[in-house]
Scaffold this motif. Sequence first.
Motif, PDB file in Angstrom:
ATOM      1  N   LEU A 212      27.723  -8.674  26.303  1.00 34.55           N
ATOM      2  CA  LEU A 212      26.669  -9.117  27.721  1.00 34.55           C
ATOM      3  C   LEU A 212      24.960  -8.678  27.412  1.00 34.55           C
ATOM      4  N   ASP A 213      25.056  -9.898  28.739  1.00 34.37           N
ATOM      5  CA  ASP A 213      23.291  -9.390  28.198  1.00 34.37           C
ATOM      6  C   ASP A 213      22.561  -9.492  29.784  1.00 34.37           C
ATOM      7  N   THR A 214      21.507  -8.477  30.252  1.00 32.58           N
ATOM      8  CA  THR A 214      21.119  -8.416  31.222  1.00 32.58           C
ATOM      9  C   THR A 214      19.732  -7.720  31.579  1.00 32.58           C
ATOM     10  N   TYR A 216      16.888  -5.500  33.446  1.00 35.06           N
ATOM     11  CA  TYR A 216      16.995  -4.134  35.236  1.00 35.06           C
ATOM     12  C   TYR A 216      15.815  -4.594  35.752  1.00 35.06           C
ATOM     13  N   TYR A 225      18.573  -5.204  28.537  1.00 35.70           N
ATOM     14  CA  TYR A 225      19.494  -5.015  28.143  1.00 35.70           C
ATOM     15  C   TYR A 225      20.462  -5.702  26.692  1.00 35.70           C
ATOM     16  N   GLY A 427      27.017  -2.512  31.930  1.00 37.71           N
ATOM     17  CA  GLY A 427      25.865  -3.078  32.623  1.00 37.71           C
ATOM     18  C   GLY A 427      26.081  -2.125  33.683  1.00 37.71           C
ATOM     19  N   ASP A 428      26.942  -1.120  34.464  1.00 35.84           N
ATOM     20  CA  ASP A 428      27.117  -0.481  35.471  1.00 35.84           C
ATOM     21  C   ASP A 428      26.301   0.964  35.829  1.00 35.84           C
TER      22      ASP A 428
END
Length: 484
Positions: A212-214, A216, A225, A427-428
């Motif tokens: 995962l990559d994101t 915020y 992240y 990711g939450d």
Amino acid sequence: MKLLSLWWPILSLAVLSLFSLASCKKSTDVTPTVTSAVTDHEVNAWILSNMQNYYYWNDKIPAKPDTTLVPNKFFSSLLNTYNATTNADGDRFSWIQESAESLKASLSGQSKTTGMEYKLVYRDNTRTSIIASVIYVLAGSPAAKAGIKRGDIISQVNGQTLILSNYQDLLSGTSDTYTYGFASVSNTGSLVDNNQTKQVTAVVFQEDPVLLDTTYTIGGKTVGYVIYNQFIPGVYTTDGTSDKTYDLKLDNIFGKFKQKGVNELVVDLRYNRGGYVSSAVNLASLIGKNTNESKVFYSQKWNAIVTAANDKKYSAGWNTQSFVTKATNIGANLNRVFVLTTGSTASASELIINGLRPFMTVTTIGTTTVGKNVGSITIADPSGRIKWGMQPITFKSANALGFTDYASGFAPSVEVKEPVVAMKAFGDLAEPMLSEAIFQITGTRNARRAASVELDQPVIGSSLDRKAGGGSMFINDKLQKVQY
């Protein structure tokens, strides 16, 4: 001359030795010309010769090892075995496999798998029943297609309840097809079997290490992240080439982070047990502040034979690895990096922590890491006659300040235990480890930090343990091309 100008990345890993030492013979002298079956004696002679040259503790190999043993037991008999009381500096990590090709594939993320990983926990105080709590599922895998997700609780396989005497056979059976039965957490917090079943068939699957990559935007901070589960340069091939798929993917992710003005970074290595040095250098070079090719990322200490040969053959610095210049490096915008860790964080992951600390603040969140400050090379017979492959420890690592003493692992800067059940999705912002990182960055909690949701039982194992070498990998893939 620097290491990168001397060594080449070897992705097929089909080499007999690391350096062209004076004692090396021509390939015609060492490659069997007969077609008869390989004997255990021949395999053991090959094992012993390579271990005497490259094993980090080669001075502790028995003078007269028992060559009548089968190869895997013979290999084990040569090791400087770890003992917490009498030999705390011993070997916990060398291993051998009957198939060198399977070894190479697994080190590059390819294996026969359902595509899910899980923790194993006793179900209750009787310590007879066991559950497998799913920690993650690979996108596109059979498990993902069957609808299995992080946080699912497996209590049965093929209609049989998992218990102490059968769980290993049921979860790693001879059949590739599994019918999983599930349990749910009741309102009272107990586990109750439900009627849900899902059938999954394992396939040979190439794992994408980036889960995962994101980003915020919280409290005036732009947080990047990324969850990274294995240091793999690219897709496994058998011809010694790689398209650098996953290194390039990380480059692109950090390129997006740079465009978005990321000024805080969380790197999730909680399940990352290691992998290739080149990919560790790549990731560190995307993160490091004020780093370039003149700055040492880490150095290596080898045994006396390898050291003497290479001190003579190469100029100073042959055993150091510098950072590399990356256009997508975001270090200029960072003063620190947060790394999420567990007892499954090892080797190349710990190299990232240790190697970055001379250049920026590295805050670890989670639980204590494995403590693998040593690395290995893959040794296989280039003729293909001997099918075995081995991964012996060959060097110890240190950062730019010379720090190497982390064999007991890196204790977390902030301790957060990952729940065994009732896990939040990755990711939450309410997921406990990520939530703590965001709090450390912004000073604001997006979710109340409650006590970890735990069964009152210890974790007894993990499917990650079946990965190459039992899960602790730190592989030197910058190998001198062998000259015979």
